[in-house]
Design an enzyme around this catalytic site. Structure first.
Site, PDB file in Angstrom:
ATOM      1  N   SER A   2      25.486  -3.065 -50.460  1.00 36.07           N
ATOM      2  CA  SER A   2      24.563  -4.125 -50.053  1.00 36.07           C
ATOM      3  C   SER A   2      24.825  -5.387 -50.859  1.00 36.07           C
ATOM      4  CB  SER A   2      23.110  -3.675 -50.270  1.00 36.07           C
ATOM      5  OG  SER A   2      22.848  -3.519 -51.654  1.00 36.07           O
ATOM      6  N   HIS A   3      24.217  -6.495 -50.423  1.00 34.05           N
ATOM      7  CA  HIS A   3      24.429  -7.785 -51.079  1.00 34.05           C
ATOM      8  C   HIS A   3      24.053  -7.728 -52.560  1.00 34.05           C
ATOM      9  CE1 HIS A   3      24.374 -12.137 -51.720  1.00 34.05           C
ATOM     10  NE2 HIS A   3      23.204 -11.966 -52.292  1.00 34.05           N
ATOM     11  N   VAL A   4      22.888  -7.175 -52.872  1.00 34.59           N
ATOM     12  CA  VAL A   4      22.446  -7.165 -54.264  1.00 34.59           C
ATOM     13  C   VAL A   4      23.338  -6.263 -55.115  1.00 34.59           C
ATOM     14  CG1 VAL A   4      20.771  -5.264 -54.058  1.00 34.59           C
ATOM     15  CG2 VAL A   4      20.382  -7.061 -55.746  1.00 34.59           C
TER      16      VAL A   4
END
Length: 1431
Positions: A1075-1077
């Site tokens: 995921s992005h985070v």
């Protein structure tokens, strides 16, 4: 001998299910459990230690023999309840009298002379009569000439006010006639009046009752009882004499009583019991069914009956043939006779029976019914897909401006003024509702002094009678002189001070007020009462009390703007509350009137009704205020409200879950005398048990004045008190556990001051009568009570004994075959310690009931109350069953979870996700049984998904209910603590809370079995920092921490930015590794990990503010606490002094004039460009709210003709479909998608991310990539170097069902993850199975994706910051993994994952460096849609 007297004599008395009179029992918790389907009813006091009730009364007849505990040979009293039925056969009669009623109308009464064993027949005939005559009548049995009502009476007879019977005459030509049979020899006369119902005209005998003496046989000896075994033999002999005819049930009972009468007449003529026994046993010597009895020693029949019942229970409660019944009765007698012959006394035998010490040789017999297998319910196999409901409730959004804010009252204006004037800290603020007036108590503290402000809008003068306390509320200490306002007077250690009038023009108010100043901190509170017009004014019957210190009860919040509520409805409720407080009748009628408005307001309207009703049910609102209302009026109002709720349930299926919850707070109610019985039957208890004074009389007065659900608790407390050998502490314990204090008892309009005080000889009668009375109370007040719900649905009829007199409820038609047996099974096992069989029975009952809830209109609410009761019983059973799981196998845990999840799904409107979770657990169970190596890993994914589903349900409750609780709670002055925990308590009371506890217990077992550990380390970076606990990472993503910070965040969705100064993010949430985070954390060298162990997480949260060192491995994190001086190694913390990252530079791109143009050239409307300049300037000045305005402005741009033409040409030449070919609307959708990609340059996540790395946002240029969408079966992301471990020899990938947006976007749950060694691409190893509940699917379409110069920079991963937008909206589909081949087909899974790994390896070899790859699978083919260097 079926349907014969010989069969039914014993069947009635021992093993026959009662037909006309349901009995009740008290379970170990003291709660009534219905025995409607039990096969025997015994004297409850006989064996109090057994679970099942025991009665010496025979269920099949109405002769009630009350037997005292007497020694051998003692004589017993006989009490008859007379019976009367229509006589259809002519009899020899003698004339009793003729009467002239009116002109030519003549009344003639005759009766037949009784013969031994016969009944007296009364023949009443009227000449020249109308068609609507009723006989209003009763019997005279003693000298006081009070009417006695026969327990059986002619067809068509109705009970009139529990005082008389009314029987219609039958027409024959011009005459009307009536024949009545009376079988009680004690009856002396029949008294009656005649009513012409049509003309409402009464016919009397010279103004008096007609009184006809009956020449019954000589009164029998009153203190002799015939043993039941002799009655049975005599009845059998009568049956033989009459040719062994086939009898109806009524005729069987008549024969049984006729046999008793014959024997009593023999005794009246001088025969002894021994003579009768000798005569009967001799006459019956040739019958194989005759009882074998010792002539020298005798076992009392009640003990034989108890022992026979015990034998029947131990045999599994089978259905016996007539011969078996007789043999069982005799076997029980023989077992007791053996004990008697050994020298045991009757008392000793009695004790042995109660302890189960009588040796019994009986084999358990299995049931042969379709619902049962041994002692378990045989669950039917059902298609779980048929249980899915997808009702999505909607709310009608109110125009907030159209709802005028409620004007502040004068007391509220005074309070607001004082708060502003004081400027100090408000310790307490409470506004009490006193009828239509208000009382404010405001406590403030400023400059070390405490001030108490009181104000009221009373018009009459008001005096305050007050004192101080130092320790507790009940303490009254005289205040010091320094605290006394002017004019105060000391009265018996208290102070009296007159309130003075005060007013204001701005804001306008006029009140009576008083200010008390306290400078002594040793005083903790102030008790007080008010005096006005000679009346003492108290707080619900108790003294007012206000604490000075800040306690657990926060200051009541202001009502606010009512956002997220049906505000107009809640304002109406608040307006009507003072009227609703008068009584339950008023409240329920007002609620019924408001149901339509609530329904029209949608989901939030019914949520508001639920909040109001639950505030009532939890005693946050006044139940009764100076208003006397009859119980039947309350019951009728309840009935009206529940009828309204039933109608909405039928017409609006999307609100059924809320409607069930509302109904669970309201009793069932009922028309007619259902409520009136509460008044009448307390008198029966007092009369039967000689307890007409003290507490019972006070309770009687309270019941007559205003009955409430508190009465169920009081009745239970009395039962517990009596059963505990009259321990008054038990009485108070039961009251306290159910929320009733001494103060509450005193607060009733008819207060209860006294404690119960009974004699020991009243014990048996009180337990019997209070048990019966509890059924009446629950029938009115307890909608979710299992016993009363079953009785109401299955039907019952009860006559005599003073309880439920004349009540007849017919069974609901159309119930499934065998359903009563299933409910009987539930009731028999409702107290079992091992609850698995009970849970199966409860859920089978709910499943059988479910189709009727969606179809039935007739008596639907009775079925709803039954379903609510079954649901509630599941919850209590699972809580009782926790101990059963202490040493349980995973198989049993999974099975229990599946049962509770099934229960939750049956109670939920939108249950699709819950059903798929249930299917997942069933598949996990099959994997476990087949010893599949992946069972624990798969079960863990189902557990994670189930938790997500429970979280969604909790969020729905919070969103729908809590705003209404806060707004309405503030309007009604509800205690703030009750408002704060409102939604939490709703959740805790449901199956979701039980399910969550079970998941928490299974989770560590699965993690250990699957070798998952307590952590998943996404970014393994060692870190040192100070712990800060937050609810959401999103809430702090724009913050800059001044010192190295370890964030412990409850919620991480996956798209957030990591704040400056953060060295670690630890969370129980489960964002995808890709995921992005997660990518941000790895690029920023920030430690990032998911913690699965709640105890570890709680320990980290408890260390807030402490300095910790984190040392992660690929599967674990070790942490230790450091001292302040140990924060010296900056390299280990990744924390820079200025808290920022090195700046990045962008080169402004020059527009080439082809295929794309700058935003300034998008439109000829220069106003838009000018607006963008203004908004950008505001953004540069720190007004971040401008970001949303910029995005909105971009979405209003119009497309230049050049752009449209060039885009069309290029798309068509590339073989892509042109949206405009499908119409203008399709092009508009495409153009809006393009603008949304451009607008995402100014989303908060992207803006703050570029700002953090000093990237010049103005130089950021956004191109739009146009791609055709493949409607994927699966989507994947590959990192060709394992991002968690940094191992370049293995590939890491994640796979989701449907489009990849659920993988890269902020969609909850985990993807399927696997690794694969590059030197063995045919051996992928699954790390985790998917738990994402949602998949995205789309028809053939186009997607527009960002392609900016701010992505893929050295040291900065900008990918994922900006949006990708499809032209057509995706379909969100709730996923069923139990039928997905990737989950259930091992060969398919191996082939698919190997293909993904080979694609990733090939692309890495092509580019010569680690790659971040996105792709999809369609029809088994791998499509790569994007690759970039892995950051």
């Amino acid at each position: 001998m079926n349907n014969t007297l010989g069969h039914n004599i014993l069947h009635q008395s021992l093993l026959r299910p009662p037909v006309v009179e349901p009995q009740s029992k008290l379970n170990s918790s003291g709660i009534l459990a219905n025995t409607l389907f039990q096969a025997a009813c015994w004297n409850q006091s006989a064996v109090q230690t057994r679970k099942s009730p025991l009665f010496t009364k025979f269920c099949g007849n109405n002769l009630n023999v009350r037997k005292q505990k007497l020694g051998m040979g003692s004589r017993r009293t006989v009490k008859f309840i007379p019976r009367a039925v229509l006589a259809m056969d002519p009899a020899s009669e003698q004339l009793a009298g003729k009467f002239n009623l009116d002109g030519n109308i003549e009344l003639q009464v005759g009766f037949s002379a009784p013969t031994p064993g016969a009944v007296t027949q009364v023949d009443i005939q009227i000449t020249h009569s109308s068609d609507s005559l009723l006989l209003h009548w009763g019997l005279i049995c003693d000298k006081n000439e009070k009417w006695v009502l026969p327990s059986r009476h002619p067809e068509g007879t109705k009970l009139y006010k529990n005082r008389a019977l009314r029987t219609p005459f039958r027409k024959s030509g011009a005459n009307s006639y009536l024949k009545i049979q009376i079988d009680d020899p004690k009856t002396q006369a029949i008294e009656f009046l005649i009513l012409d119902e049509t003309q409402n005209k009464w016919f009397k005998n010279n103004g008096e009752n007609f009184h006809v003496k009956l020449n019954m046989k000589e009164k029998l000896i009153p203190n002799v009882s015939v043993p039941e075994d002799l009655v049975q033999i005599q009845a059998y002999l009568r049956w033989e004499r009459k040719g062994k005819q086939m009898y109806t049930p009524e005729r069987e009972k008549e024969e049984f009583e006729a046999a008793r009468t014959e024997l009593l007449e023999e005794i009246a003529r001088g025969a002894s019991i021994q003579d009768l026994r000798a005569k009967l046993t001799k006459n019956n010597s040739g019958d194989e069914r005759k009882p074998s009895i010792s002539e020298t020693k005798k076992i009392p029949d009640d003990l034989v009956q108890i022992q026979a019942y015990i034998r029947w229970e131990k045999a599994g409660k089978p259905t016996y043939s007539p011969d078996q019944e007789l043999r069982e009765f005799e076997e029980a007698r023989k077992e007791l006779q053996i004990e008697l012959d050994k020298g045991a006394s009757l008392d000793e035998i009695h004790k042995k029976i109660t302890k189960g010490e009588i040796q019994t040789n009986v084999a358990k017999q299995l049931r042969h019914k379709k619902y049962f297998s041994g002692e378990r319910t045989q669950r039917k196999k059902r298609d779980l897909m048929q249980l899915i409901t997808k009702y999505a409730a909607k709310s009608v959004v109110e125009e907030q401006d159209s709802v005028k804010p409620k004007a502040l009252t004068v007391v509220e204006l005074f309070a607001k003024t004082k708060e502003e004037q004081e400027g100090g800290h408000v310790l307490k603020k409470q506004i009490y509702k006193l009828a239509d007036k208000e009382l404010l108590v405001l406590v403030t503290k400023s400059l070390g002094k405490t001030k108490v402000h009181l104000a009221t809008d009373f018009k009459e003068p008001v005096m305050l009678h007050w004192a101080f306390s130092k320790q507790k509320a009940g303490e009254w200490l005289e205040p010091p002189p320094t605290a006394l306002p002017p004019g105060s007077v000391s009265v018996n250690k208290a102070i009296e001070t007159q309130l003075t009038y005060s007013s204001s023009a701005n804001p306008p108010y006029e009140v009576q007020s008083l200010e008390i100043e306290i400078d002594d901190d040793s005083f903790k509170g102030m008790p007080f009462v008010l005096v006005s017009g000679g009346n003492w004014i108290k707080n619900k019957g108790s003294d007012f009390y206000i604490e000075f210190s800040v306690g657990p009860k926060p200051v009541q919040k202001d009502a606010g703007d009512g956002k997220g509520t049906a505000k107009a409805l809640l304002n109406k409720i608040a307006e009507m509350e003072s009227e609703a407080q008068k009584s339950f009748m008023h409240r329920f009628n007002i609620a019924a009137d408001l149901i339509d408005q609530a329904k029209n307001a949608g989901e939030l309207g019914l949520a508001g009704m639920l909040v109001w009703m639950r505030f009532m049910a939890t005693r946050q609102l006044i139940w009764n205020k100076n208003y006397n209302v009859k119980p039947r009026e309350i019951s009728k109002a309840q009935d009206r409200l529940t009828d309204s709720l039933q109608n909405v349930f039928i017409s609006h299926p999307q609100y059924r879950e809320l409607l069930r919850m509302i109904m669970s707070t309201v009793g069932r109610g009922g028309e007619g005398d259902v409520g009136q019985r509460i008044r009448d039957e307390i008198l029966v208890i007092q009369r039967n048990n000689e307890c007409k004074g003290g507490m019972m009389e006070e309770w009687h007065q309270k019941l007559h004045n205003n009955t409430s659900p508190d009465d169920v608790v009081i009745c239970q407390a009395l039962i517990d008190h009596i059963k505990s050998d009259f321990d008054v502490g038990v009485y108070w314990k039961t009251l306290k556990e159910n929320g009733i204090t001494k103060e509450r008892l005193l607060s009733y309009d008819r207060a209860i001051h006294s404690e119960p005080n009974f004699r020991r000889d009243q014990k048996d009668g009180l337990l019997r009568d209070l048990g019966n009375y509890m059924r009446t109370l629950k029938a009115v007040h307890s909608g979710a009570d299992l016993e009363s719900a079953i009785s109401n649905s299955m039907g019952y009829q009860s006559q005599g004994q003073g309880f439920m007199v004349g009540v007849q409820i017919n069974p609901i038609s159309g119930l499934p075959s065998g359903f009563p047996d299933l409910l009987r099974f539930v009731l028999e096992h409702v107290e079992d310690k091992n609850t698995e069989a009970l849970l199966e029975g409860l859920l089978e009952a709910r499943q059988e009931l479910r189709p009727l809830l969606f179809k039935t209109k007739d008596r639907l609410k009775d079925l709803l109350f039954l379903d609510i009761a079954l649901d509630s019983t599941v919850r209590t059973a699972i809580e009782r069953g926790y101990e059963e799981l202490n040493n349980a196998t995973p198989e049993k845990f999974i099975y229990f979870i599946a049962l509770v999840l099934e229960n939750l799904a049956l109670s939920s409107d939108d249950n699709e996700d819950l059903i798929y979770c249930l299917k997942g657990w069933n598949h996990a169970l099959s994997l476990y049984k087949s010893k599949n190596d992946h069972w624990a890993l798969y079960a863990k994914s189902v557990l994670d998904r189930t938790r997500l589903s429970l979280t969604n349900k909790a969020e729905w409750y919070q969103r729908v209910l809590q705003p209404s609780a806060e707004y309405l709670g503030s309007l009604l002055g509800v205690d703030q603590w009750a408002v704060n925990i409102f939604t939490e308590e709703i959740i805790r009371a449901g199956s979701a809370a039980s399910l969550s506890l079970l998941l928490n217990r299974l989770d560590p077992v699965l993690r250990k079995t699957a070798n998952l550990g307590s952590w998943q380390v996404i970014s393994p970076v060692e870190a040192v920092g100070y712990v800060v606990a937050v609810d959401e990472l999103l809430a702090v993503q724009n913050k800059t921490f001044e010192q190295p910070t370890i964030l412990v965040a409850k919620s991480v969705k996956g798209e957030e930015e990591i704040p400056d100064g953060t060295v670690a993010v630890l969370t129980p949430d489960m964002p995808d590794v890709l995921s992005h985070v997660s990518v941000r954390a790895r690029n920023g060298k920030v430690c990032f990990a998911t913690c699965f162990d709640p105890s570890i997480l709680a320990d980290l949260q408890a260390r807030e503010g402490k300095l910790l060192r984190l040392k992660p491995t690929s599967a674990d994190i070790v942490y230790s606490e450091l001292k302040e001086g140990e924060l010296v190694d900056a390299s280990s913390t990744n924390f820079k002094e200025d808290g920022s990252s090195p700046p990045l530079t962008l080169v402004r791109k020059q527009f080439s004039g082809r295929y794309a143009i700058s935003s300034e050239e998008f439109t000829s409307d220069m106003a838009v460009a000018e607006k963008l300049k203004i908004l950008k300037r505001k953004l540069g000045e720190g007004e971040f709210s401008a970001l949303g305005e910029i995005r909105g402005t971009v979405l209003h741009l119009a497309a230049p003709t050049q752009l449209v033409q060039e885009l069309k040409t290029k798309m068509q030449s590339s073989g892509m479909p042109w949206p405009g070919d499908e119409g203008e609307r399709q092009w508009e959708q495409a153009w809006m998608a393009i603008k949304r990609v451009w607008a995402s340059k100014w989303n908060e996540r992207a803006y703050f991310s570029t700002r953090k790395v000093k990237l010049d946002h103005d130089y950021l240029c956004m191109a739009v990539l146009v791609q055709e969408i493949i409607n994927a079966d699966y989507a994947f992301v590959i990192h060709t170097t394992n991002p968690s471990s940094g191992d370049s020899s293995e590939i890491y990938a994640e796979v989701v069902k449907g489009l990849g947006e659920t993988l890269v976007g902020a969609y909850p749950g985990r993807a399927l993850s696997f690794i694969c060694k590059k030197n063995d691409l045919n051996s992928p190893r699954v790390l985790g199975y998917p738990s994402k509940p949602i998949g995205l699917f789309i028809r053939r379409s186009i997607i527009f994706r960002s392609d900016s110069n701010g992505e893929d920079l050295e040291g900065y991963a900008g990918a994922g910051l900006y949006d990708s937008v499809p032209m057509d909206e995706e379909d969100k589909v709730v996923l069923d993994y139990s039928s997905d081949p990737l989950m259930v087909d091992g060969n398919f899974r191996h082939s698919t994952l190997s293909s993904i790994a080979r694609a990733g390896n090939a692309i890495e070899e092509l580019y010569g460096s680690p790659q971040d790859i996105e792709g999809v699978i369609r029809d088994g083919k791998v499509y790569v849609v994007q690759t970039r260097p892995q950051m």
